[in-house]
Design a protein around this motif. Structure first.
Motif, PDB file in Angstrom:
ATOM      1  N   PRO A  12      72.918 -34.548 -31.911  1.00  0.00           N
ATOM      2  CA  PRO A  12      72.903 -35.467 -33.052  1.00  0.00           C
ATOM      3  C   PRO A  12      72.901 -34.742 -34.396  1.00  0.00           C
ATOM      4  O   PRO A  12      72.360 -33.638 -34.515  1.00  0.00           O
ATOM      5  CB  PRO A  12      71.608 -36.258 -32.835  1.00  0.00           C
ATOM      6  N   ASP A  13      73.499 -35.382 -35.402  1.00  0.00           N
ATOM      7  CA  ASP A  13      73.604 -34.772 -36.730  1.00  0.00           C
ATOM      8  C   ASP A  13      72.265 -34.270 -37.250  1.00  0.00           C
ATOM      9  O   ASP A  13      72.163 -33.153 -37.764  1.00  0.00           O
ATOM     10  CB  ASP A  13      74.171 -35.797 -37.735  1.00  0.00           C
ATOM     11  N   ASP A  14      71.235 -35.102 -37.137  1.00  0.00           N
ATOM     12  CA  ASP A  14      69.944 -34.747 -37.717  1.00  0.00           C
ATOM     13  C   ASP A  14      69.255 -33.616 -36.966  1.00  0.00           C
ATOM     14  O   ASP A  14      68.382 -32.943 -37.517  1.00  0.00           O
ATOM     15  CB  ASP A  14      69.020 -35.970 -37.754  1.00  0.00           C
ATOM     16  N   ALA A  15      69.628 -33.408 -35.695  1.00  0.00           N
ATOM     17  CA  ALA A  15      68.999 -32.351 -34.903  1.00  0.00           C
ATOM     18  C   ALA A  15      69.671 -30.999 -35.089  1.00  0.00           C
ATOM     19  O   ALA A  15      69.082 -29.963 -34.766  1.00  0.00           O
ATOM     20  CB  ALA A  15      69.019 -32.738 -33.425  1.00  0.00           C
ATOM     21  N   LEU A  16      70.887 -30.999 -35.602  1.00  0.00           N
ATOM     22  CA  LEU A  16      71.673 -29.768 -35.661  1.00  0.00           C
ATOM     23  C   LEU A  16      71.062 -28.677 -36.538  1.00  0.00           C
ATOM     24  O   LEU A  16      70.966 -27.525 -36.096  1.00  0.00           O
ATOM     25  CB  LEU A  16      73.102 -30.099 -36.111  1.00  0.00           C
ATOM     26  N   PRO A  17      70.640 -28.944 -37.784  1.00  0.00           N
ATOM     27  CA  PRO A  17      70.105 -27.858 -38.615  1.00  0.00           C
ATOM     28  C   PRO A  17      68.919 -27.148 -37.988  1.00  0.00           C
ATOM     29  O   PRO A  17      68.857 -25.904 -37.994  1.00  0.00           O
ATOM     30  CB  PRO A  17      69.713 -28.579 -39.914  1.00  0.00           C
ATOM     31  N   ASP A  18      67.970 -27.890 -37.449  1.00  0.00           N
ATOM     32  CA  ASP A  18      66.789 -27.264 -36.852  1.00  0.00           C
ATOM     33  C   ASP A  18      67.155 -26.466 -35.608  1.00  0.00           C
ATOM     34  O   ASP A  18      66.565 -25.411 -35.337  1.00  0.00           O
ATOM     35  CB  ASP A  18      65.740 -28.323 -36.500  1.00  0.00           C
ATOM     36  N   LEU A  19      68.102 -26.958 -34.837  1.00  0.00           N
ATOM     37  CA  LEU A  19      68.533 -26.229 -33.646  1.00  0.00           C
ATOM     38  C   LEU A  19      69.141 -24.884 -34.030  1.00  0.00           C
ATOM     39  O   LEU A  19      68.789 -23.843 -33.455  1.00  0.00           O
ATOM     40  CB  LEU A  19      69.556 -27.057 -32.865  1.00  0.00           C
ATOM     41  N   VAL A  20      70.046 -24.889 -35.003  1.00  0.00           N
ATOM     42  CA  VAL A  20      70.700 -23.653 -35.429  1.00  0.00           C
ATOM     43  C   VAL A  20      69.669 -22.668 -35.985  1.00  0.00           C
ATOM     44  O   VAL A  20      69.672 -21.477 -35.632  1.00  0.00           O
ATOM     45  CB  VAL A  20      71.788 -23.947 -36.479  1.00  0.00           C
ATOM     46  N   SER A  21      68.780 -23.159 -36.840  1.00  0.00           N
ATOM     47  CA  SER A  21      67.770 -22.293 -37.446  1.00  0.00           C
ATOM     48  C   SER A  21      66.806 -21.744 -36.403  1.00  0.00           C
ATOM     49  O   SER A  21      66.430 -20.563 -36.441  1.00  0.00           O
ATOM     50  CB  SER A  21      66.988 -23.069 -38.515  1.00  0.00           C
ATOM     51  N   GLY A  22      66.391 -22.612 -35.469  1.00  0.00           N
ATOM     52  CA  GLY A  22      65.460 -22.169 -34.440  1.00  0.00           C
ATOM     53  C   GLY A  22      66.043 -21.081 -33.557  1.00  0.00           C
ATOM     54  O   GLY A  22      65.359 -20.107 -33.215  1.00  0.00           O
ATOM     55  N   LEU A  23      67.297 -21.221 -33.203  1.00  0.00           N
ATOM     56  CA  LEU A  23      67.946 -20.209 -32.368  1.00  0.00           C
ATOM     57  C   LEU A  23      68.169 -18.920 -33.142  1.00  0.00           C
ATOM     58  O   LEU A  23      68.136 -17.823 -32.561  1.00  0.00           O
ATOM     59  CB  LEU A  23      69.271 -20.753 -31.831  1.00  0.00           C
ATOM     60  N   ALA A  24      68.377 -19.031 -34.454  1.00  0.00           N
ATOM     61  CA  ALA A  24      68.498 -17.827 -35.281  1.00  0.00           C
ATOM     62  C   ALA A  24      67.159 -17.105 -35.372  1.00  0.00           C
ATOM     63  O   ALA A  24      67.092 -15.868 -35.297  1.00  0.00           O
ATOM     64  CB  ALA A  24      69.004 -18.194 -36.670  1.00  0.00           C
ATOM     65  N   ALA A  25      66.086 -17.876 -35.514  1.00  0.00           N
ATOM     66  CA  ALA A  25      64.748 -17.278 -35.641  1.00  0.00           C
ATOM     67  C   ALA A  25      64.327 -16.547 -34.368  1.00  0.00           C
ATOM     68  O   ALA A  25      63.534 -15.599 -34.416  1.00  0.00           O
ATOM     69  CB  ALA A  25      63.731 -18.361 -35.978  1.00  0.00           C
ATOM     70  N   THR A  26      64.847 -16.974 -33.226  1.00  0.00           N
ATOM     71  CA  THR A  26      64.494 -16.336 -31.950  1.00  0.00           C
ATOM     72  C   THR A  26      65.556 -15.333 -31.501  1.00  0.00           C
ATOM     73  O   THR A  26      65.526 -14.869 -30.351  1.00  0.00           O
ATOM     74  CB  THR A  26      64.306 -17.403 -30.854  1.00  0.00           C
ATOM     75  N   ASN A  27      66.481 -15.017 -32.411  1.00  0.00           N
ATOM     76  CA  ASN A  27      67.525 -14.023 -32.130  1.00  0.00           C
ATOM     77  C   ASN A  27      68.328 -14.350 -30.862  1.00  0.00           C
ATOM     78  O   ASN A  27      68.665 -13.464 -30.070  1.00  0.00           O
ATOM     79  CB  ASN A  27      66.915 -12.619 -32.006  1.00  0.00           C
ATOM     80  N   THR A  28      68.622 -15.626 -30.693  1.00  0.00           N
ATOM     81  CA  THR A  28      69.341 -16.069 -29.492  1.00  0.00           C
ATOM     82  C   THR A  28      70.849 -15.914 -29.631  1.00  0.00           C
ATOM     83  O   THR A  28      71.546 -15.657 -28.650  1.00  0.00           O
ATOM     84  CB  THR A  28      68.997 -17.544 -29.186  1.00  0.00           C
ATOM     85  N   TRP A  29      71.356 -16.056 -30.860  1.00  0.00           N
ATOM     86  CA  TRP A  29      72.795 -15.922 -31.063  1.00  0.00           C
ATOM     87  C   TRP A  29      73.242 -14.498 -30.791  1.00  0.00           C
ATOM     88  O   TRP A  29      72.488 -13.551 -30.993  1.00  0.00           O
ATOM     89  CB  TRP A  29      73.177 -16.314 -32.492  1.00  0.00           C
ATOM     90  N   GLN A  30      74.508 -14.354 -30.376  1.00  0.00           N
ATOM     91  CA  GLN A  30      75.048 -13.041 -30.063  1.00  0.00           C
ATOM     92  C   GLN A  30      76.278 -12.761 -30.920  1.00  0.00           C
ATOM     93  O   GLN A  30      77.081 -13.658 -31.179  1.00  0.00           O
ATOM     94  CB  GLN A  30      75.393 -12.953 -28.572  1.00  0.00           C
ATOM     95  N   ALA A  31      76.406 -11.518 -31.347  1.00  0.00           N
ATOM     96  CA  ALA A  31      77.490 -11.130 -32.248  1.00  0.00           C
ATOM     97  C   ALA A  31      78.850 -11.444 -31.627  1.00  0.00           C
ATOM     98  O   ALA A  31      79.079 -11.204 -30.438  1.00  0.00           O
ATOM     99  CB  ALA A  31      77.390  -9.639 -32.565  1.00  0.00           C
ATOM    100  N   GLY A  32      79.731 -12.008 -32.454  1.00  0.00           N
ATOM    101  CA  GLY A  32      81.088 -12.300 -32.013  1.00  0.00           C
ATOM    102  C   GLY A  32      81.262 -13.647 -31.350  1.00  0.00           C
ATOM    103  O   GLY A  32      82.401 -14.041 -31.050  1.00  0.00           O
TER     104      GLY A  32
END
Length: 297
Positions: free
Chosen positions: A76-96
């Motif tokens: 959902p639109d309203d859930a997207l910002p927190d999801l992206v930020s939370g995954l960034a804070a836990t270093n879940t994203w991977q380069a590329g």
């Protein structure tokens, strides 16, 4: 993968196996990509994933992201910002990783917290209403996708849309909210309008309101898409104050809520008819006065 490379044979993780995520995942799979894992919370989402993404394992979010070439965020639109930020804070994203979200409201800016992980951000919104079934796969053919991304990623975004059968429509970051408002106004409010009209037909004793309303509405929609304001017709566009007054009287009896919708839309219709020259000022004035008297104070 370089930004301009054709996105072939990607390993994809789907976060949100709802009506949109499951269908787009199936479309990408049909195009030759591999869905490595999906995240689904509700029983309906799990059932949907089982139907549209058979054999795809359901995993927690970090596991869905791990090793994926492309991560599809269909939340959902309203859930997207927190999801992206939370995954960034836990270093879940991977380069590329290509990170694609399906929100209509947000552009690529909502993915900014993940940029420190060197992801490739794409906003890709299908302008379609979904049932969450295989029927939707056919509806993706020639479906417009509102795309917002950095210029360097345009070829990649366009290829993804085309592979799903759609047509990319480029939307500037600053125009994203207006784009989404237009789609919501034209589609979601149309559902409300039709449902209200069928309710009134039922109250008028019509046994099959769909059969009566269907041909008229389909013709009106086709005319509106082709002609715009030139398709306006009916008592409001003609300035028939007495007829409009009769409608208001009947709707007050049947449903004051539907009457309020009628008043708001009749006023908007009268203004557009006046501005387009289909309604003369002499006829518009008494009509607008009548409708103004009916609006809540």
């Amino acid at each position: 993968m370089s930004p301009g490379e054709h996105p072939a044979r990607l390993s994809i993780g789907v976060i949100g196996a709802g009506r949109v995520g499951s269908v787009l995942g199936a479309a990408l799979q049909r195009a030759g990509h591999t869905i490595q894992a999906a995240y689904a919370v509700s029983a309906d989402s799990r059932e949907r994933a089982d139907e549209l993404l058979p054999g795809v394992p359901l995993r927690d979010v970090p596991e869905v992201i791990d090793g994926a070439d492309l991560v599809l965020l269909a939340v959902p639109d309203d859930a997207l910002p927190d999801l992206v930020s939370g995954l960034a804070a836990t270093n879940t994203w991977q380069a590329g990783q290509i990170v694609v979200h399906t929100s209509g409201r947000h552009g690529a800016e909502v993915l900014r917290p993940a940029l420190a992980s060197h992801i490739l951000p794409i906003a890709l919104h299908p302008a379609m209403t979904f049932t969450g079934t295989a029927l939707d796969l056919g509806r993706l053919e020639e479906c417009a996708f509102g795309v917002t991304c950095p210029d360097a990623l345009r070829p990649m975004a366009e290829a993804l849309v085309v592979e799903m059968g759609g047509e990319p429509v480029w939307v500037a970051e600053a125009d994203r909210a207006a784009y989404h408002a237009a789609l919501a106004h034209g589609s979601n409010h149309l559902v409300t309008l039709i449902a209200e009209a069928m309710e009134v037909l039922t109250a008028a004793g019509v046994d099959e309101p769909r059969a009566v309303l269907g041909p008229l509405v389909r013709a009106a929609l086709d005319n509106a898409l082709r002609l715009g304001d030139g398709a306006l017709t009916g008592p409001v566009a003609r300035g028939d104050v007495s007829t409009v007054g009769t409608h208001l009287h009947e709707l007050e009896r049947i449903s004051p809520e539907i009457r309020a919708t009628y008043v708001a839309l009749a006023r908007a219709t009268a203004v557009r008819a006046l501005e387009s020259g289909r309604l003369q000022p002499s006829a518009a004035e008494p009509l607008l006065d009548t409708l103004a008297d009916q609006e809540p104070q």
